[in-house]
Write an enzyme that holds these catalytic residues in place. Structure first.
Site, short mmCIF file in Angstrom:
data_model
loop_
_atom_site.label_atom_id
_atom_site.label_comp_id
_atom_site.label_asym_id
_atom_site.label_seq_id
_atom_site.Cartn_x
_atom_site.Cartn_y
_atom_site.Cartn_z
N HIS A 41 -9.13 4.93 2.92
CA HIS A 41 -9.58 5.61 1.70
C HIS A 41 -10.55 4.76 0.89
O HIS A 41 -11.27 5.26 0.04
CB HIS A 41 -8.39 5.95 0.81
N ASP A 89 -3.92 5.63 7.02
CA ASP A 89 -4.86 5.09 6.04
C ASP A 89 -5.17 3.62 6.31
O ASP A 89 -4.78 2.73 5.54
CB ASP A 89 -4.28 5.27 4.62
N SER A 183 -5.36 -1.35 -3.49
CA SER A 183 -5.34 -0.62 -2.19
C SER A 183 -5.90 -1.49 -1.08
O SER A 183 -6.88 -2.21 -1.27
CB SER A 183 -6.18 0.64 -2.32
N1 LIG Z 1 -2.34 2.23 -4.29
C1 LIG Z 1 -2.06 2.50 -5.58
O1 LIG Z 1 -0.95 2.24 -6.08
C2 LIG Z 1 -3.11 3.12 -6.42
C3 LIG Z 1 -4.43 3.33 -6.12
C4 LIG Z 1 -4.99 3.95 -7.25
C5 LIG Z 1 -6.26 4.42 -7.58
N2 LIG Z 1 -7.36 4.40 -6.71
C6 LIG Z 1 -7.83 3.33 -6.00
O2 LIG Z 1 -7.33 2.25 -5.98
C7 LIG Z 1 -9.09 3.60 -5.20
C8 LIG Z 1 -8.87 3.16 -3.75
C9 LIG Z 1 -10.11 3.43 -2.96
C10 LIG Z 1 -11.28 2.67 -3.56
C11 LIG Z 1 -11.51 3.09 -4.98
C12 LIG Z 1 -11.85 4.56 -4.99
C13 LIG Z 1 -10.70 5.33 -4.38
N3 LIG Z 1 -11.04 6.75 -4.39
C14 LIG Z 1 -10.47 4.91 -2.97
C15 LIG Z 1 -9.45 5.09 -5.20
C16 LIG Z 1 -10.25 2.82 -5.80
C17 LIG Z 1 -6.48 5.01 -8.81
C18 LIG Z 1 -5.43 5.11 -9.73
C19 LIG Z 1 -4.17 4.64 -9.44
C20 LIG Z 1 -3.95 4.06 -8.19
N4 LIG Z 1 -2.80 3.55 -7.65
#
Ligand SMILES: NC(=O)c1cc2c(NC(=O)[C@@]34C[C@@H]5C[C@@H](C[C@@](N)(C5)C3)C4)cccc2[nH]1
Length: 232
Positions: A41, A89, A183
């Site tokens: 992702h 993923d 992530s």
């Molecule tokens: N894993 C978790 O706990 C977690 C992840 C996460 C998040 N979103 C990301 O971290 C990404 C990951 C990749 C790269 C970037 C754009 C994106 N669409 C894809 C979303 C940031 C947003 C809000 C809360 C969150 N929580």
């Protein structure tokens, strides 16, 4: 990382920061000298641009002895990954050249035995993801310890309601948790990478929505296969 603390500098020499135009986007880890493992992702908002991979870092901005930005030769998302769910993923990144291994740059072994980590096992997760609900981005690597929770608890209708497959695992998310930008980083239990922080956007720090990880053991053959095929 919410509710965690600054990691001891360079004690997680496997950690990688996946960057676009000098900005941290996702975590990852060195799974072999020329390969970094992260989450599929993470390429969602990159179009066809390739990441650059920062290794040997504690601070994202300061100069450090073994810190080095590597170009990526190729990116291999797992064929089963898709933007509609957390399945498969995983993303393998082949670096332009073998990483120079040293005190601050080391490979981390991943679990190859396909057996669930026992509930209540305390694992650790590190990252440069946000450290507050307001979205504060840390300059230095953060970490937090989290207990594993059983798939049955994680799949309860009040939690993730049956969406956690055998290829996923969960940790308690009460206050201390992974969050945006963590992530792709490894969940390390007993010095071995057991999982990858999933990249689906989920609420952080809420005990009703445990953190979700892609288990690595079920993907050992795919990981080995891609590395063998591309290394030639
Ligand atoms: N894993 C978790 O706990 C977690 C992840 C996460 C998040 N979103 C990301 O971290 C990404 C990951 C990749 C790269 C970037 C754009 C994106 N669409 C894809 C979303 C940031 C947003 C809000 C809360 C969150 N929580």
């Amino acid at each position: 990382i919410l509710g965690g603390y600054e990691a001891r500098p360079h004690l997680k020499p496997f950690m990688a920061s996946l960057q676009l135009d000098g900005q941290h986007v996702c975590g990852g880890f060195l799974v072999a000298e020329q390969w970094v493992l992260s989450a599929a992702h993470c390429t969602e908002e990159t179009g066809d641009k390739l990441f650059q991979v920062l290794l040997g870092a504690h601070s994202l901005t300061e100069q450090e002895p073994h810190k080095r930005l590597y170009r990526v030769r190729a990116q291999f998302p797992h064929p089963g990954s898709n933007k509609h769910n957390n399945k498969d993923d995983l993303l393998l990144l082949q670096l332009e050249e073998k990483a120079e291994l040293n005190a601050d740059v080391q490979v981390l072994p991943f679990q190859r035995e396909d057996r669930d980590v026992a509930p209540d096992t305390v694992c650790e997760v590190a990252g440069w993801g946000i450290t507050s609900h307001s979205g504060r981005r840390p300059d230095r690597l953060q970490q937090v310890e989290r207990p594993v929770i059983s798939r049955d608890v994680c799949n309860h209708r009040t939690r993730h309601d049956g969406t956690i497959t055998n290829n996923m695992m969960c940790t308690d998310s009460r206050r201390r948790d992974t969050c945006k930008g963590d992530s792709g980083g490894p969940l390390v239990c007993g010095g071995v990478a057991e999982g990858l922080v999933t990249a689906g956007s989920r609420v952080c720090g809420n005990y009703k929505k445990p953190a979700i990880y892609t288990r690595l053991a079920p993907y050992a053959a795919w990981i080995d296969g891609v590395m063998a095929s591309a290394d030639g």
